[in-house]
Enzyme design. Structure first.
Site, PDB file in Angstrom:
ATOM      1  N   TYR A 145      -3.030 -10.231   4.533  1.00 41.99           N
ATOM      2  CA  TYR A 145      -3.058  -8.857   4.733  1.00 41.99           C
ATOM      3  C   TYR A 145      -4.491  -8.502   5.144  1.00 41.99           C
ATOM      4  O   TYR A 145      -5.132  -8.201   4.103  1.00 41.99           O
ATOM      5  CB  TYR A 145      -2.432  -7.913   3.746  1.00 41.99           C
ATOM      6  CG  TYR A 145      -2.181  -6.447   4.078  1.00 41.99           C
ATOM      7  CD1 TYR A 145      -2.623  -5.882   5.113  1.00 41.99           C
ATOM      8  CD2 TYR A 145      -1.850  -5.516   2.872  1.00 41.99           C
ATOM      9  CE1 TYR A 145      -2.256  -4.634   5.441  1.00 41.99           C
ATOM     10  CE2 TYR A 145      -1.645  -4.330   3.139  1.00 41.99           C
ATOM     11  CZ  TYR A 145      -1.997  -3.849   4.327  1.00 41.99           C
ATOM     12  OH  TYR A 145      -1.911  -2.458   4.342  1.00 41.99           O
ATOM     13  N   ILE A 172       4.959  -4.665   9.797  1.00 44.74           N
ATOM     14  CA  ILE A 172       5.052  -4.052   8.389  1.00 44.74           C
ATOM     15  C   ILE A 172       4.614  -2.730   8.813  1.00 44.74           C
ATOM     16  O   ILE A 172       3.699  -2.511   8.597  1.00 44.74           O
ATOM     17  CB  ILE A 172       4.489  -4.922   7.615  1.00 44.74           C
ATOM     18  CG1 ILE A 172       4.891  -6.523   7.455  1.00 44.74           C
ATOM     19  CG2 ILE A 172       4.759  -4.210   6.245  1.00 44.74           C
ATOM     20  CD1 ILE A 172       4.232  -7.229   6.274  1.00 44.74           C
ATOM     21  N   THR A 229       0.935  -1.449  -0.111  1.00 43.33           N
ATOM     22  CA  THR A 229       0.080  -0.114   0.202  1.00 43.33           C
ATOM     23  C   THR A 229       0.792   1.372  -0.008  1.00 43.33           C
ATOM     24  O   THR A 229       0.614   2.409  -0.702  1.00 43.33           O
ATOM     25  CB  THR A 229      -0.939   0.069   1.199  1.00 43.33           C
ATOM     26  OG1 THR A 229      -1.598  -1.123   1.194  1.00 43.33           O
ATOM     27  CG2 THR A 229      -1.839   1.369   1.187  1.00 43.33           C
ATOM     28  N   TYR A 255     -13.097  -3.524  -2.329  1.00 40.44           N
ATOM     29  CA  TYR A 255     -14.459  -3.131  -2.954  1.00 40.44           C
ATOM     30  C   TYR A 255     -15.409  -4.189  -3.056  1.00 40.44           C
ATOM     31  O   TYR A 255     -16.728  -3.925  -2.968  1.00 40.44           O
ATOM     32  CB  TYR A 255     -14.200  -2.528  -4.071  1.00 40.44           C
ATOM     33  CG  TYR A 255     -15.262  -1.817  -4.927  1.00 40.44           C
ATOM     34  CD1 TYR A 255     -15.873  -0.557  -4.469  1.00 40.44           C
ATOM     35  CD2 TYR A 255     -15.895  -2.350  -6.016  1.00 40.44           C
ATOM     36  CE1 TYR A 255     -16.688   0.126  -5.220  1.00 40.44           C
ATOM     37  CE2 TYR A 255     -16.796  -1.808  -6.600  1.00 40.44           C
ATOM     38  CZ  TYR A 255     -17.258  -0.681  -6.205  1.00 40.44           C
ATOM     39  OH  TYR A 255     -18.557  -0.212  -6.810  1.00 40.44           O
ATOM     40  N   ARG A 273      -9.198   0.154   4.964  1.00 44.46           N
ATOM     41  CA  ARG A 273      -9.122   0.517   3.402  1.00 44.46           C
ATOM     42  C   ARG A 273     -10.121  -0.503   2.583  1.00 44.46           C
ATOM     43  O   ARG A 273     -10.215   0.132   1.606  1.00 44.46           O
ATOM     44  CB  ARG A 273      -7.512   0.287   2.983  1.00 44.46           C
ATOM     45  CG  ARG A 273      -6.782   1.509   3.595  1.00 44.46           C
ATOM     46  CD  ARG A 273      -5.396   1.496   2.696  1.00 44.46           C
ATOM     47  NE  ARG A 273      -4.504   2.438   3.066  1.00 44.46           N
ATOM     48  CZ  ARG A 273      -4.292   3.466   2.259  1.00 44.46           C
ATOM     49  NH1 ARG A 273      -4.798   3.431   0.995  1.00 44.46           N
ATOM     50  NH2 ARG A 273      -3.610   4.451   2.642  1.00 44.46           N
ATOM     51  N   LYS A 300      -0.341 -10.187   8.150  1.00 46.34           N
ATOM     52  CA  LYS A 300      -0.274  -8.649   8.741  1.00 46.34           C
ATOM     53  C   LYS A 300      -1.667  -8.079   9.012  1.00 46.34           C
ATOM     54  O   LYS A 300      -2.558  -7.691   8.253  1.00 46.34           O
ATOM     55  CB  LYS A 300       0.157  -7.713   7.317  1.00 46.34           C
ATOM     56  CG  LYS A 300       0.210  -6.243   7.851  1.00 46.34           C
ATOM     57  CD  LYS A 300       0.719  -5.636   6.514  1.00 46.34           C
ATOM     58  CE  LYS A 300       0.891  -3.882   6.712  1.00 46.34           C
ATOM     59  NZ  LYS A 300       1.054  -3.090   5.801  1.00 46.34           N
TER      60      LYS A 300
END
Length: 294
Positions: free
Chosen positions: A133, A203, A44, A107, A138, A161
């Site tokens: 992840y 991370i 990201t 999404y 987000r 993560k």
């Protein structure tokens, strides 16, 4: 397989938005000498939505050459299309990456079964160890601990993560998983607490700016030295806040530029940091002992 302070590396770009591979090599060398355990290319923070498969291949090969075996190189290969995530993971495998960091499909809002099948396909067909992840802030999608426990049984899935802030999630993951997966924080502001609660590493965005401090804090927390970890984290706390005054990676690219490590390039739809934030971000740099060069 993975732990310690891992940096979610910014992607250096020229002002026209093209990749600056020379600067990328310098960044990898910088982190190899600063205690960072691994670099994530095109996560990201590396503007992954704006990086093509060909650019990912080029960046990984550049990073691996610069690393020269001193530091692990992880590839961000997530996508909201399973077939595309598999394709990107194969690109990373051919380039020689150590693992793939695969974000939950954004999404689409898949079910937990959809998430399980997505990751199963990437682990089966991508050719690399997979780090899950989860970043619901987000993606509008939360990979629940019970689904992670199912995925821990899938060959090739080696870690997660987790970017749900706080310690409740890491405690639940450790309860369900034992030591089957590496648990990595994806939230700098709560990473110390995550580590003290049983995490293996982070991370980090902040590690782009203060890698030695992050390494020291992470190692202190991992080895059960809370006072030392807290003292180091106090110096980092301003950065943890300031690097998110605008959406990541806008602030961190501005800081790394003013450390003299990269140029000013950033790709639309992201834009340069608003000057209204300059003083706050510079103050956080000063508090962490980071030199502002220009």
């Amino acid at each position: 397989m993975f732990g310690g302070s891992i940096v979610a590396l910014v992607t250096p770009m020229h002002e026209d938005g093209s990749l600056d591979l020379e600067a990328l090599g310098r960044l990898v060398d910088f982190h190899a000498g600063a205690g960072t355990a691994a670099v994530v290319i095109a996560g990201t923070t590396g503007e992954s939505p704006c990086i093509s498969a060909a650019e990912l291949d080029t960046m990984l090969r550049t990073a691996l050459e610069a690393a020269a075996g001193r530091i692990s190189v992880i590839a961000g290969t997530g996508s909201n299309a399973t077939a595309h995530a598999v394709e990107l993971t194969r690109v990373a495998a051919r380039a020689g990456a150590a693992a793939a960091l695969v974000v939950t499909p954004y999404y689409n809002k898949p079910t937990q079964q959809g998430l399980f099948l997505h990751y199963h396909a990437v682990a089966r067909d991508g050719g690399l160890p997979v780090i899950l992840y989860n970043v619901p802030g987000r993606t509008a999608c939360d990979l629940l601990p019970e689904t992670v426990a199912r995925l821990a049984e899938v060959e090739g899935i080696v870690g997660i993560k987790e970017a749900v802030p706080g310690t409740e999630r890491v405690a639940r993951l450790r309860e369900l998983l034992g030591d089957r997966l590496d648990l990595l924080s994806g939230d700098d502001a709560t990473a110390m607490d995550f580590l003290l609660a049983g995490g293996d590493g982070v991370i980090s965005v902040t590690a782009n700016v203060a890698p030695r401090l992050m390494h020291g804090m992470v190692e202190a927390a991992r080895h059960g030295e809370p006072r030392k970890a807290e003292a180091l984290n106090d110096r980092l706390a301003g950065l943890h806040r300031a690097l998110f005054v605008e959406p990541n990676p806008i602030p961190v690219k501005w800081v790394v530029m003013h450390m003299g490590l990269i140029g000013a390039g950033i790709r639309l739809p992201l834009t340069p940091l608003d000057p209204v934030h300059y003083d706050e971000v510079r103050a956080a740099m000063l508090r962490a002992g980071v030199e502002y060069t220009s």
